[in-house]
Design a protein around this motif. Structure first.
Motif, short mmCIF file in Angstrom:
data_model
loop_
_atom_site.label_atom_id
_atom_site.label_comp_id
_atom_site.label_asym_id
_atom_site.label_seq_id
_atom_site.Cartn_x
_atom_site.Cartn_y
_atom_site.Cartn_z
N TYR A 3 18.17 -2.77 81.28
CA TYR A 3 18.68 -1.44 81.59
C TYR A 3 18.63 -1.15 83.09
O TYR A 3 19.50 -0.46 83.62
CB TYR A 3 17.90 -0.37 80.82
N LYS A 6 21.62 -2.96 84.58
CA LYS A 6 22.86 -2.24 84.25
C LYS A 6 22.97 -0.95 85.08
O LYS A 6 24.05 -0.61 85.55
CB LYS A 6 22.91 -1.92 82.76
N ALA A 7 21.85 -0.27 85.25
CA ALA A 7 21.85 0.94 86.08
C ALA A 7 22.21 0.60 87.53
O ALA A 7 22.91 1.38 88.19
CB ALA A 7 20.50 1.63 86.01
#
Length: 90
Positions: A3, A6-7
């Motif tokens: 995550y 992806k951020a």
């Protein structure tokens, strides 16, 4: 960890878009972010071509899987392959 990466991709694309829209943002940093974002998109577009068969492992629409690969690249399709591998080994 996935995550966070992806951020970071979303942040790069967001900063690149902001630098295109905001007046007076013609700094060297803004230009560098735009180049990095364009490089990401080109590399991820090549990934779509080479891993297209693997994109079909996504449980949603194929078009969405292509868009997610354009945005995140290996961060999208590698977990699909790992899940498929775990299912076939079980």
């Amino acid at each position: 960890m996935l995550y966070v990466l992806k951020a970071a991709c979303i942040a790069i694309y967001g900063c690149a878009l902001a630098s295109l829209v905001m007046p007076g943002s013609a700094s060297g940093l803004a230009f560098a972010v735009e180049i990095v974002a364009m490089a990401f998109l080109v590399i991820h577009a090549c990934e779509v071509v080479f891993v297209f068969g693997r994109l079909r492992l996504y449980r949603g629409p194929l078009a969405l899987s292509v868009v997610l690969t354009l945005l995140f690249g290996v961060l999208h399709w590698m977990p699909l392959m790992k899940a498929q591998s775990r299912r076939s080994n079980s």
